[in-house]
Design a protein around this motif. Structure first.
Motif, mmCIF file in Angstrom:
data_model
loop_
_atom_site.group_PDB
_atom_site.id
_atom_site.type_symbol
_atom_site.label_atom_id
_atom_site.label_comp_id
_atom_site.label_asym_id
_atom_site.label_seq_id
_atom_site.Cartn_x
_atom_site.Cartn_y
_atom_site.Cartn_z
ATOM 1 N N ILE A 269 0.861 -1.202 0.000
ATOM 2 C CA ILE A 269 0.000 0.000 0.000
ATOM 3 C C ILE A 269 0.887 1.238 0.000
ATOM 4 O O ILE A 269 1.742 1.413 0.877
ATOM 5 C CB ILE A 269 -0.894 0.044 1.258
ATOM 6 C CG1 ILE A 269 -1.770 -1.191 1.353
ATOM 7 C CG2 ILE A 269 -1.770 1.291 1.245
ATOM 8 C CD1 ILE A 269 -2.566 -1.261 2.628
ATOM 9 N N THR A 270 0.656 2.101 -0.978
ATOM 10 C CA THR A 270 1.403 3.358 -1.050
ATOM 11 C C THR A 270 0.437 4.516 -0.805
ATOM 12 O O THR A 270 -0.790 4.338 -0.815
ATOM 13 C CB THR A 270 2.038 3.543 -2.442
ATOM 14 O OG1 THR A 270 0.973 3.631 -3.399
ATOM 15 C CG2 THR A 270 2.956 2.387 -2.805
ATOM 16 N N ASN A 271 0.991 5.709 -0.609
ATOM 17 C CA ASN A 271 0.138 6.895 -0.482
ATOM 18 C C ASN A 271 -0.728 7.070 -1.734
ATOM 19 O O ASN A 271 -1.848 7.560 -1.665
ATOM 20 C CB ASN A 271 1.002 8.148 -0.291
ATOM 21 C CG ASN A 271 1.657 8.172 1.087
ATOM 22 O OD1 ASN A 271 1.205 7.487 2.004
ATOM 23 N ND2 ASN A 271 2.705 8.944 1.238
ATOM 24 N N TYR A 272 -0.177 6.663 -2.896
ATOM 25 C CA TYR A 272 -0.917 6.857 -4.142
ATOM 26 C C TYR A 272 -2.162 5.957 -4.217
ATOM 27 O O TYR A 272 -3.178 6.339 -4.775
ATOM 28 C CB TYR A 272 -0.012 6.611 -5.361
ATOM 29 C CG TYR A 272 -0.666 7.071 -6.652
ATOM 30 C CD1 TYR A 272 -0.888 8.428 -6.880
ATOM 31 C CD2 TYR A 272 -1.107 6.169 -7.607
ATOM 32 C CE1 TYR A 272 -1.525 8.866 -8.035
ATOM 33 C CE2 TYR A 272 -1.738 6.601 -8.768
ATOM 34 C CZ TYR A 272 -1.940 7.945 -8.975
ATOM 35 O OH TYR A 272 -2.584 8.381 -10.109
ATOM 36 N N ALA A 331 3.177 -8.832 -4.617
ATOM 37 C CA ALA A 331 3.062 -10.251 -4.239
ATOM 38 C C ALA A 331 1.742 -10.498 -3.515
ATOM 39 O O ALA A 331 1.376 -9.727 -2.623
ATOM 40 C CB ALA A 331 4.229 -10.634 -3.326
ATOM 41 N N PRO A 332 1.026 -11.587 -3.889
ATOM 42 C CA PRO A 332 -0.252 -11.890 -3.210
ATOM 43 C C PRO A 332 -0.111 -11.975 -1.689
ATOM 44 O O PRO A 332 -0.982 -11.514 -0.955
ATOM 45 C CB PRO A 332 -0.661 -13.241 -3.805
ATOM 46 C CG PRO A 332 0.011 -13.276 -5.153
ATOM 47 C CD PRO A 332 1.304 -12.524 -4.988
ATOM 48 N N SER A 333 1.007 -12.544 -1.219
ATOM 49 C CA SER A 333 1.171 -12.689 0.239
ATOM 50 C C SER A 333 1.262 -11.319 0.916
ATOM 51 O O SER A 333 0.727 -11.112 2.013
ATOM 52 C CB SER A 333 2.421 -13.517 0.555
ATOM 53 O OG SER A 333 3.563 -12.899 -0.034
ATOM 54 N N SER A 334 1.927 -10.355 0.244
ATOM 55 C CA SER A 334 2.052 -9.024 0.860
ATOM 56 C C SER A 334 0.688 -8.309 0.857
ATOM 57 O O SER A 334 0.364 -7.563 1.772
ATOM 58 C CB SER A 334 3.119 -8.176 0.151
ATOM 59 O OG SER A 334 2.654 -7.712 -1.095
ATOM 60 N N MET A 335 -0.148 -8.590 -0.169
ATOM 61 C CA MET A 335 -1.494 -7.980 -0.196
ATOM 62 C C MET A 335 -2.391 -8.586 0.884
ATOM 63 O O MET A 335 -3.180 -7.883 1.510
ATOM 64 C CB MET A 335 -2.109 -8.133 -1.595
ATOM 65 C CG MET A 335 -1.434 -7.237 -2.624
ATOM 66 S SD MET A 335 -2.346 -7.124 -4.179
ATOM 67 C CE MET A 335 -1.656 -8.495 -5.058
ATOM 68 N N ASP A 336 -2.246 -9.900 1.113
ATOM 69 C CA ASP A 336 -3.032 -10.552 2.175
ATOM 70 C C ASP A 336 -2.653 -9.974 3.537
ATOM 71 O O ASP A 336 -3.521 -9.685 4.368
ATOM 72 C CB ASP A 336 -2.782 -12.070 2.177
ATOM 73 C CG ASP A 336 -3.449 -12.752 0.982
ATOM 74 O OD1 ASP A 336 -4.379 -12.153 0.405
ATOM 75 O OD2 ASP A 336 -3.016 -13.869 0.615
ATOM 76 N N ASN A 337 -1.362 -9.818 3.747
ATOM 77 C CA ASN A 337 -0.875 -9.264 5.012
ATOM 78 C C ASN A 337 -1.410 -7.842 5.196
ATOM 79 O O ASN A 337 -1.894 -7.474 6.271
ATOM 80 C CB ASN A 337 0.666 -9.267 5.004
ATOM 81 C CG ASN A 337 1.247 -8.697 6.280
ATOM 82 O OD1 ASN A 337 0.645 -8.807 7.354
ATOM 83 N ND2 ASN A 337 2.395 -8.054 6.183
ATOM 84 N N ALA A 338 -1.368 -7.042 4.117
ATOM 85 C CA ALA A 338 -1.842 -5.653 4.188
ATOM 86 C C ALA A 338 -3.343 -5.612 4.505
ATOM 87 O O ALA A 338 -3.789 -4.797 5.314
ATOM 88 C CB ALA A 338 -1.564 -4.944 2.861
ATOM 89 N N ALA A 339 -4.123 -6.508 3.856
ATOM 90 C CA ALA A 339 -5.578 -6.534 4.099
ATOM 91 C C ALA A 339 -5.860 -6.793 5.585
ATOM 92 O O ALA A 339 -6.741 -6.159 6.188
ATOM 93 C CB ALA A 339 -6.237 -7.615 3.239
#
Length: 359
Positions: A269-272, A331-339
């Protein structure tokens, strides 16, 4: 209901005054420090090659062309002159990108950038950036800050590391004011009440920028033509849409939450991303009264919910160019962690407004 709303507003105002403004104050100090060095480097570049004129100027306390990526990472757009002899071609071959082609009947010699025009008549973003990178490397060795500034190696981008702490990317660009691109011709979507026709006209007059930088969509394509393409940026148009109501305050709170809790491995997740989702939230809530201070809590919750949805669906469409996915390459894993992390913050905000004191 009103009592709950005023409690949330009280906590959000407190958060803004204590956390957000502290962050902004620190960032302003850093920007001054960083821009002094960048201006000095660009002055040296201009001595060697007058076509690259520094456009990093301070106007009313703000540096034009500077974008804050994170507290230690910045982007500076260097506007180039004389795009005139080229036609802007935006045929969607590479999502989010366009090419500049020599106009029919125009001779190469009429262009200020003659040696960067390919055999097919395209002005190559990659060739201009490569030349600029060489000039910046030489300028770094000569400038008065040479003890504290270095070039970042192993990248085709032009990046400086200052005091081993800050990274600044300098991006050659052309400003395309007064024209609108075909890829964004669908905007605004029919039957939406926001933005109003006057604001739409203003935004389209603001136009967009063409940046010489890498795009994740170019990495899939290896042909030379892709390197000649320019990346479209709508920074000024986006900023214009966020005037009024609590929109900018909302974005500042989201950026602060990101820096404190969502600066995660893989940078999912970025500011953008938050800026983009805020623009979609404006469409969902088109009336100005939905953006007064009493609605700030609801708008934040809506954007955080939308963030979770995008992360779970692995897609975040660019606001003006919906065929550009801002999650491409993550990476899907980083998106899951972010969610999970966004959900944790949202749950806190929904169940206990006082939780902002800890966030």
């Amino acid at each position: 209901m009103l009592a709950a709303q005023s409690k949330i507003l009280f906590q959000l105002n407190k958060y803004y005054n204590e956390r957000v403004q502290t962050r902004q104050g620190n960032t302003i100090k850093t920007i001054r420090e960083v821009c002094k060095v960048v201006q000095d480097v660009l002055k040296e570049v201009e001595v060697q090659e007058p076509r690259f004129i520094s456009s990093l100027n301070e106007v009313n306390g703000r540096f034009e062309g500077l974008d804050i990526v994170s507290p230690n990472e910045f982007e500076v757009v260097l506007y180039l002159n004389q795009m005139g002899v080229f036609n802007f071609v935006d045929d969607g071959t590479i999502p989010g990108c366009a090419v500049l082609k020599l106009s029919d009947g125009r001779k190469r010699s009429m262009s200020l950038w003659v040696e960067f025009i390919t055999a097919s008549g395209y002005l190559s973003a990659r060739k201009i950036r490569s030349r600029f990178q060489t000039l910046v490397a030489q300028a770094v060795d000569k400038c008065s800050y040479r003890d504290i500034v270095k070039m970042v190696a192993d990248t085709t981008e032009v990046k400086l590391r200052i005091k081993e702490r800050y990274v600044v990317q300098i991006i050659p660009a052309f400003r395309c004011a007064g024209i609108w691109c075909r890829s964004a011709a669908h905007w605004p979507v029919p039957h939406t009440q926001w933005p109003n026709p006057n604001l739409v006209a203003e935004v389209k007059t603001e136009g967009f920028d063409l940046l010489s930088r890498e795009s994740i969509y170019m990495k899939d394509k290896q042909s030379a033509a892709e390197g000649d393409a320019w990346v479209m940026s709508f920074k000024y148009a986006e900023d214009r849409l966020l005037y009024g109501g609590c929109r900018r305050r909302c974005l500042s709170i989201l950026k602060t939450l990101r820096e404190r809790h969502l600066d995660l491995p893989g940078n999912p997740i970025t500011n953008y991303h938050f800026k983009t989702l805020l623009l979609y939230e404006c469409e969902k809530h088109p009336r100005e009264m939905e953006w007064d201070d009493t609605s700030l809590g609801d708008r934040l919750n809506g954007i955080l919910l939308q963030t979770i949805s995008c992360l779970q669906n692995r897609r975040c469409p660019h606001y003006f160019l919906p065929n550009v996915d801002l999650f491409k390459g993550k990476a899907p894993s980083s998106m899951d962690n972010a969610a999970k992390q966004v959900w944790r913050i949202l749950r806190e905000l929904l169940t206990n407004p006082k939780s902002l004191e800890k966030l």
